[in-house]
Design a protein around this motif. Structure first.
Motif, PDB file in Angstrom:
ATOM      1  N   ILE A  90      22.004  29.562  -4.810  1.00  0.00           N
ATOM      2  CA  ILE A  90      23.366  30.042  -5.019  1.00  0.00           C
ATOM      3  C   ILE A  90      23.429  31.452  -4.464  1.00  0.00           C
ATOM      4  O   ILE A  90      22.497  32.245  -4.667  1.00  0.00           O
ATOM      5  N   ARG A  91      24.505  31.743  -3.770  1.00  0.00           N
ATOM      6  CA  ARG A  91      24.680  33.077  -3.214  1.00  0.00           C
ATOM      7  C   ARG A  91      24.518  34.118  -4.334  1.00  0.00           C
ATOM      8  O   ARG A  91      25.025  33.929  -5.444  1.00  0.00           O
ATOM      9  N   LYS A  92      23.820  35.183  -4.039  1.00  0.00           N
ATOM     10  CA  LYS A  92      23.419  36.160  -5.048  1.00  0.00           C
ATOM     11  C   LYS A  92      24.596  36.663  -5.884  1.00  0.00           C
ATOM     12  O   LYS A  92      24.492  36.782  -7.103  1.00  0.00           O
ATOM     13  N   ASP A  93      25.719  36.942  -5.261  1.00  0.00           N
ATOM     14  CA  ASP A  93      26.864  37.484  -5.996  1.00  0.00           C
ATOM     15  C   ASP A  93      27.613  36.434  -6.810  1.00  0.00           C
ATOM     16  O   ASP A  93      28.558  36.760  -7.526  1.00  0.00           O
ATOM     17  N   LYS A  94      27.186  35.169  -6.752  1.00  0.00           N
ATOM     18  CA  LYS A  94      27.848  34.093  -7.490  1.00  0.00           C
ATOM     19  C   LYS A  94      26.957  33.499  -8.582  1.00  0.00           C
ATOM     20  O   LYS A  94      27.349  32.527  -9.237  1.00  0.00           O
ATOM     21  N   ARG A  95      25.793  34.066  -8.795  1.00  0.00           N
ATOM     22  CA  ARG A  95      24.878  33.537  -9.817  1.00  0.00           C
ATOM     23  C   ARG A  95      25.382  33.869 -11.215  1.00  0.00           C
ATOM     24  O   ARG A  95      26.057  34.874 -11.430  1.00  0.00           O
ATOM     25  N   GLY A  96      25.042  33.006 -12.158  1.00  0.00           N
ATOM     26  CA  GLY A  96      25.416  33.231 -13.546  1.00  0.00           C
ATOM     27  C   GLY A  96      26.824  32.787 -13.892  1.00  0.00           C
ATOM     28  O   GLY A  96      27.319  33.095 -14.987  1.00  0.00           O
ATOM     29  N   LEU A  97      27.473  32.048 -13.000  1.00  0.00           N
ATOM     30  CA  LEU A  97      28.857  31.622 -13.227  1.00  0.00           C
ATOM     31  C   LEU A  97      28.978  30.126 -13.529  1.00  0.00           C
ATOM     32  O   LEU A  97      30.084  29.592 -13.560  1.00  0.00           O
ATOM     33  N   GLY A  98      27.862  29.447 -13.704  1.00  0.00           N
ATOM     34  CA  GLY A  98      27.892  28.010 -13.976  1.00  0.00           C
ATOM     35  C   GLY A  98      27.877  27.141 -12.736  1.00  0.00           C
ATOM     36  O   GLY A  98      27.973  25.915 -12.835  1.00  0.00           O
ATOM     37  N   ILE A  99      27.759  27.749 -11.577  1.00  0.00           N
ATOM     38  CA  ILE A  99      27.770  26.994 -10.320  1.00  0.00           C
ATOM     39  C   ILE A  99      26.539  26.095 -10.218  1.00  0.00           C
ATOM     40  O   ILE A  99      26.633  24.940  -9.797  1.00  0.00           O
ATOM     41  N   GLY A 100      25.385  26.606 -10.628  1.00  0.00           N
ATOM     42  CA  GLY A 100      24.162  25.810 -10.568  1.00  0.00           C
ATOM     43  C   GLY A 100      24.265  24.545 -11.396  1.00  0.00           C
ATOM     44  O   GLY A 100      23.858  23.462 -10.954  1.00  0.00           O
ATOM     45  N   LYS A 101      24.824  24.653 -12.579  1.00  0.00           N
ATOM     46  CA  LYS A 101      24.992  23.467 -13.433  1.00  0.00           C
ATOM     47  C   LYS A 101      25.898  22.446 -12.752  1.00  0.00           C
ATOM     48  O   LYS A 101      25.590  21.254 -12.732  1.00  0.00           O
ATOM     49  N   THR A 102      26.988  22.910 -12.171  1.00  0.00           N
ATOM     50  CA  THR A 102      27.904  22.012 -11.466  1.00  0.00           C
ATOM     51  C   THR A 102      27.207  21.355 -10.280  1.00  0.00           C
ATOM     52  O   THR A 102      27.394  20.157 -10.024  1.00  0.00           O
ATOM     53  N   MET A 103      26.386  22.125  -9.567  1.00  0.00           N
ATOM     54  CA  MET A 103      25.660  21.572  -8.430  1.00  0.00           C
ATOM     55  C   MET A 103      24.702  20.470  -8.878  1.00  0.00           C
ATOM     56  O   MET A 103      24.601  19.427  -8.231  1.00  0.00           O
ATOM     57  N   PHE A 104      23.998  20.695  -9.981  1.00  0.00           N
ATOM     58  CA  PHE A 104      23.071  19.676 -10.460  1.00  0.00           C
ATOM     59  C   PHE A 104      23.811  18.456 -10.978  1.00  0.00           C
ATOM     60  O   PHE A 104      23.361  17.316 -10.772  1.00  0.00           O
ATOM     61  N   GLU A 105      24.926  18.638 -11.632  1.00  0.00           N
ATOM     62  CA  GLU A 105      25.716  17.489 -12.082  1.00  0.00           C
ATOM     63  C   GLU A 105      26.157  16.659 -10.885  1.00  0.00           C
ATOM     64  O   GLU A 105      26.114  15.426 -10.917  1.00  0.00           O
ATOM     65  N   TRP A 106      26.566  17.334  -9.813  1.00  0.00           N
ATOM     66  CA  TRP A 106      26.951  16.634  -8.592  1.00  0.00           C
ATOM     67  C   TRP A 106      25.752  15.877  -8.019  1.00  0.00           C
ATOM     68  O   TRP A 106      25.868  14.705  -7.622  1.00  0.00           O
ATOM     69  N   ALA A 107      24.592  16.547  -7.949  1.00  0.00           N
ATOM     70  CA  ALA A 107      23.390  15.924  -7.371  1.00  0.00           C
ATOM     71  C   ALA A 107      22.949  14.716  -8.193  1.00  0.00           C
ATOM     72  O   ALA A 107      22.524  13.702  -7.625  1.00  0.00           O
ATOM     73  N   ILE A 108      23.040  14.803  -9.497  1.00  0.00           N
ATOM     74  CA  ILE A 108      22.685  13.669 -10.359  1.00  0.00           C
ATOM     75  C   ILE A 108      23.597  12.483 -10.055  1.00  0.00           C
ATOM     76  O   ILE A 108      23.141  11.349  -9.897  1.00  0.00           O
ATOM     77  N   GLN A 109      24.885  12.745  -9.960  1.00  0.00           N
ATOM     78  CA  GLN A 109      25.839  11.679  -9.648  1.00  0.00           C
ATOM     79  C   GLN A 109      25.576  11.093  -8.259  1.00  0.00           C
ATOM     80  O   GLN A 109      25.625   9.881  -8.063  1.00  0.00           O
TER      81      GLN A 109
END
Length: 151
Positions: A90-109
């Protein structure tokens, strides 16, 4: 967020994200123009139907994340397919905003859509925050991974 297959034009941005952490700085070589070895690797990934290099864009069409999914055919699990997730950044200035969780949910699906029977990952033991994050997503440390690096 928009998830899409990466294009050659995205390679520089992806490599910059991969190189922009403590471990990535030691093994990657980001510069402009991007070294040819990354473009050659992209061509191989892009031409392989079992590889999906993904970028994540925000509402301004800026790339804010990336990941790679590999779909591995096995004879075990009755000829099952394993999905492997790698190079999640995740781009450094966007970390900690829940983006990683959304990315993993997408990858799981996505892994389920491709009929994978599991999604696996490896993570460096030097990343305790990442390990905790993966455990919170439901990943379990079921095996001990081992590697041998060739120089």
């Amino acid at each position: 967020m928009i998830f899409r297959i990466a294009t050659e034009n995205d390679v520089s941005t992806i490599v910059k994200m991969i190189a922009h952490d403590g471990l990535g700085k030691k093994r990657e070589h980001f510069k402009n123009p991007i070294p040819d070895e990354y473009l050659k690797a992209f061509e191989k990934i892009d031409s392989d139907e079992n590889q999906e290099l993904i970028v994540v864009e925000n509402e301004n069409s800026e790339i804010i994340g990336t990941l790679q999914l590999s779909f591995i055919q096995y004879l075990t699990y009755r000829g099952g397919i394993r999905a492997q997730i790698e190079a999640v950044r995740i781009r450094k200035d966007k970390r900690g905003l829940g983006i990683g969780k959304t990315m993993f949910e997408w990858a799981i699906q996505r892994a389920k859509e491709r009929k994978a029977h599991l999604l696996q990952l490896t993570t460096d033991k030097k990343r305790p925050k990442a390990i905790k994050f993966y455990e919170e997503l439901g990943f379990k440390a079921s095996h001990e991974g081992m590697k041998i690096h060739f120089e």
